[in-house]
Design a protein around this motif. Structure first.
Motif, PDB file in Angstrom:
ATOM      1  N   GLN A   1      24.141 -14.581  27.844  1.00  0.00           N
ATOM      2  CA  GLN A   1      23.879 -15.873  27.193  1.00  0.00           C
ATOM      3  C   GLN A   1      22.466 -16.361  27.517  1.00  0.00           C
ATOM      4  O   GLN A   1      21.764 -16.867  26.648  1.00  0.00           O
ATOM      5  N   GLU A   2      22.080 -16.227  28.765  1.00  0.00           N
ATOM      6  CA  GLU A   2      20.748 -16.672  29.191  1.00  0.00           C
ATOM      7  C   GLU A   2      19.653 -15.828  28.540  1.00  0.00           C
ATOM      8  O   GLU A   2      18.645 -16.354  28.091  1.00  0.00           O
ATOM      9  N   ILE A   3      19.861 -14.538  28.490  1.00  0.00           N
ATOM     10  CA  ILE A   3      18.879 -13.659  27.851  1.00  0.00           C
ATOM     11  C   ILE A   3      18.746 -14.015  26.376  1.00  0.00           C
ATOM     12  O   ILE A   3      17.632 -14.111  25.849  1.00  0.00           O
ATOM     13  N   GLU A   4      19.850 -14.248  25.713  1.00  0.00           N
ATOM     14  CA  GLU A   4      19.823 -14.638  24.302  1.00  0.00           C
ATOM     15  C   GLU A   4      19.105 -15.976  24.130  1.00  0.00           C
ATOM     16  O   GLU A   4      18.331 -16.161  23.187  1.00  0.00           O
TER      17      GLU A   4
ATOM     18  N   SER B   1      18.907 -20.034  33.674  1.00  0.00           N
ATOM     19  CA  SER B   1      19.716 -20.834  34.610  1.00  0.00           C
ATOM     20  C   SER B   1      19.934 -20.008  35.874  1.00  0.00           C
ATOM     21  O   SER B   1      21.032 -19.525  36.154  1.00  0.00           O
ATOM     22  N   TYR B   2      18.877 -19.884  36.621  1.00  0.00           N
ATOM     23  CA  TYR B   2      18.857 -18.999  37.783  1.00  0.00           C
ATOM     24  C   TYR B   2      19.881 -19.404  38.843  1.00  0.00           C
ATOM     25  O   TYR B   2      20.567 -18.549  39.417  1.00  0.00           O
ATOM     26  N   LYS B   3      20.004 -20.701  39.097  1.00  0.00           N
ATOM     27  CA  LYS B   3      20.954 -21.168  40.122  1.00  0.00           C
ATOM     28  C   LYS B   3      22.379 -20.759  39.795  1.00  0.00           C
ATOM     29  O   LYS B   3      23.124 -20.333  40.675  1.00  0.00           O
ATOM     30  N   GLU B   4      22.765 -20.896  38.534  1.00  0.00           N
ATOM     31  CA  GLU B   4      24.125 -20.535  38.130  1.00  0.00           C
ATOM     32  C   GLU B   4      24.365 -19.039  38.306  1.00  0.00           C
ATOM     33  O   GLU B   4      25.421 -18.622  38.788  1.00  0.00           O
TER      34      GLU B   4
END
Length: 141
Positions: free
Chosen positions: A62-65, A24-27
Motif C-alpha cells: 500500500q505504501e509503495i503504491e 509510513s515508516y513508523k507503522e
C-alpha cells in the motif's frame, strides 16, 4: 543518524502538501518489531506469524503504491509546467524581443526575469521530488 530521524527531518523540510505522501515508516517498523519479537519460526504459532507477515506485506505494498502514484502525478505535472515555461519564453521573445511584434528591452528583461524566477522555483520542486523518491525508496528496502 538513524533512517527514521532522517525521514522525519525530510518530511518537515518538504512542501506541506507532500507531507502525508511519505512512507509510513513508523507503522512498518512496528510490524517488523512484532514479527521479529515473536519466538523462533518453528515454535511460534503459524497462524499468528502468517497474519503479521501478511499484514506487513499488505501495508508495504500500500505504501509503495501510495508514493509511486504521487511520484507519477508530480512527474506529469512537471512535464506540463515545463512546456508552459517554454511557451512563456517563446511568447516573451515573440512579443518583446528585438524582432518581436512590440520590441521593448525593458519589458523583455522584466518578463524574462519573472520566468527565470519561476524556473528556479520549478527546479527546487524537482529536487524535492528527487529527495522524496530517494527517501521512500530507501525506506521500502
Amino acid at each position: 543518524m538513524k533512517f527514521g530521524k532522517r525521514l522525519k527531518q525530510q518530511i518537515q523540510q518538504t512542501l506541506p502538501e507532500w507531507q502525508d505522501k511519505f512512507l509510513s515508516y513508523k507503522e512498518l517498523k512496528k510490524l517488523v518489531r512484532l514479527i521479529s519479537s515473536a519466538p523462533s519460526v518453528l515454535s511460534r504459532s503459524t497462524e499468528c506469524g502468517n497474519k503479521a507477515d501478511a499484514e506487513f506485506v499488505y501495508l508495504l505494498n500500500q505504501e509503495i503504491e501510495k508514493f509511486n502514484a504521487f511520484f507519477v502525478e508530480q512527474e506529469e505535472d512537471f512535464i506540463i509546467r515545463h512546456k508552459e515555461l517554454q511557451q512563456r519564453i517563446k511568447r516573451v521573445i515573440d512579443t518583446w524581443g528585438s524582432n518581436g511584434s512590440h520590441p521593448s528591452e525593458t519589458k523583455y528583461k522584466e518578463e524574462m526575469g519573472k520566468i527565470r524566477k519561476d524556473i528556479v522555483n520549478f527546479h527546487g520542486e524537482m529536487v524535492l521530488l528527487e529527495n522524496y523518491s530517494n527517501m521512500n525508496y530507501t525506506g521500502s528496502l
